[in-house]
Design an enzyme around this catalytic site. Sequence first.
Site, mmCIF file in Angstrom:
data_model
loop_
_atom_site.group_PDB
_atom_site.id
_atom_site.type_symbol
_atom_site.label_atom_id
_atom_site.label_comp_id
_atom_site.label_asym_id
_atom_site.label_seq_id
_atom_site.Cartn_x
_atom_site.Cartn_y
_atom_site.Cartn_z
ATOM 1 N N GLN A 1 0.825 -1.285 -0.014
ATOM 2 C CA GLN A 1 0.010 0.092 0.086
ATOM 3 C C GLN A 1 0.836 1.462 -0.098
ATOM 4 O OE1 GLN A 1 -2.201 0.677 3.588
ATOM 5 N NE2 GLN A 1 -3.737 1.699 2.607
ATOM 6 N N SER B 1 1.029 6.949 1.821
ATOM 7 C CA SER B 1 1.658 8.183 2.654
ATOM 8 C C SER B 1 2.943 8.593 2.014
ATOM 9 C CB SER B 1 2.009 7.503 4.169
ATOM 10 O OG SER B 1 0.940 7.163 4.916
ATOM 11 N N SER C 1 3.134 -0.143 3.678
ATOM 12 C CA SER C 1 2.918 -1.436 4.312
ATOM 13 C C SER C 1 3.391 -2.686 3.380
ATOM 14 C CB SER C 1 1.722 -1.787 5.138
ATOM 15 O OG SER C 1 0.537 -1.762 4.218
ATOM 16 N N GLU D 1 -10.778 -0.086 4.090
ATOM 17 C CA GLU D 1 -9.859 -0.085 4.977
ATOM 18 C C GLU D 1 -10.634 0.373 6.561
ATOM 19 O OE1 GLU D 1 -5.123 1.329 5.688
ATOM 20 O OE2 GLU D 1 -6.616 2.390 4.658
ATOM 21 N N ASN E 1 -7.143 8.524 14.060
ATOM 22 C CA ASN E 1 -8.452 8.644 14.571
ATOM 23 C C ASN E 1 -8.868 10.150 14.934
ATOM 24 O OD1 ASN E 1 -8.501 6.014 14.782
ATOM 25 N ND2 ASN E 1 -8.913 5.920 17.134
ATOM 26 N N GLU E 2 -8.073 11.124 14.731
ATOM 27 C CA GLU E 2 -8.266 12.527 14.830
ATOM 28 C C GLU E 2 -8.774 13.021 13.419
ATOM 29 O OE1 GLU E 2 -5.550 11.650 17.984
ATOM 30 O OE2 GLU E 2 -5.464 11.258 15.900
#
Length: 379
Positions: free
Chosen positions: A125, A128, A160, A243, A360-361
């Site tokens: 993947q 980023s 990853s 995801e 999570n932010e």
Amino acid sequence: MDLDLDDTARAFQQEVREFLAESAPRTPLPSMDTAEGFEAHREWEHTLADARFSVVSWPYEHGGRDASLLEWVLFEQEYYAAGAPGRVAQNGIFLLAPTLFEHGTPEQLDRILPRMASGDDIWAQAWSEPEAGSDLAGIRSTATRTDGGWLLSGQKTWSSRASFADRAFGLFRSDPTAERHRGLTYVMFPLDADGVSVRPIPQLDGEAGFAEIFLDEVFVPDADVIGPPNEGWRVAMSTSSNERGLSLRSPGRFTATAERLLELWRTAGDRANTAQRDAVVDAWIGAEAYRLHTFGTVTRLAEGGKLGAESSITKVFWSELDVAMHETALDVLGGAAEQAGPWTDGYLFAISGPIYAGTNEIQRNIIAERLLGLPRGSR
């Protein structure tokens, strides 16, 4: 929905259980973040594929069984309950494949999915980038038009499975003049292509579960673009929804962990510690709630619905549940370090959950703005 299984579902569940009892490795495989472990996990993918258990819900012609989503959930439940190996192919089968089913061409499906299902191609993947982690729209790597395809240049990081994988998928900026969420193209590319350099990133344990990918005018043909050029953001949102939502974290993982935690408390828990007892109960309830929520999601999808921004709620829930369960297990174990190994390993992985698949932010911002309709905060 009706949670009572019919005869077909029960027969499928029993077949899965018997297969895993007979075929799953008796001892844990080496870490997939090592070269030896990666290949051992690939061989396990071959074993699953030979029995058509690697991608049970896919069409038969692509390596699956045409199983229903309910049967997929049952498979995952049995898989985790049996303690079967982690899926080294998960980036492909759980993230890229749903994107291809929704946006890919028939040629792409026929060419890519069977090799993905068999484990012959393991996918990395490549989302980023430096200074653009959870901000997917901030990527700078480019895709430049050329005869018959595109030239990719730039850098991806925290990719990853990239240390040992065969191919990768990601977004590239194809129109530098467009707005942030526009002018992006979704591209697949081989990791052994001319111009690709892969640099493994050692983790604290010395293993390389991630890598940096450097691209220097790497040619990819038009056939390896998913969806229309410059519309990659829309395509990518189906990947990120899978995801964060149903596919990557099936309920079987958490119900199996909750059952192990409950058994741990029965054998090693402090019965006088009511806070510890309540934490164990909360973990079991959370895992069961997630299982029932997933059945609801399966029902919605079976009726033609799609995963959308609601998947952000799911992602926050399962990632925080995972951390809480492992923290509770370590609290139950106390100073019994000799028993803590698997729980410590699980905890170290769990604490990454609130970060990967979009922090999570970020997920809470999505929930606030897209689901609750709250105004965007000042920046």
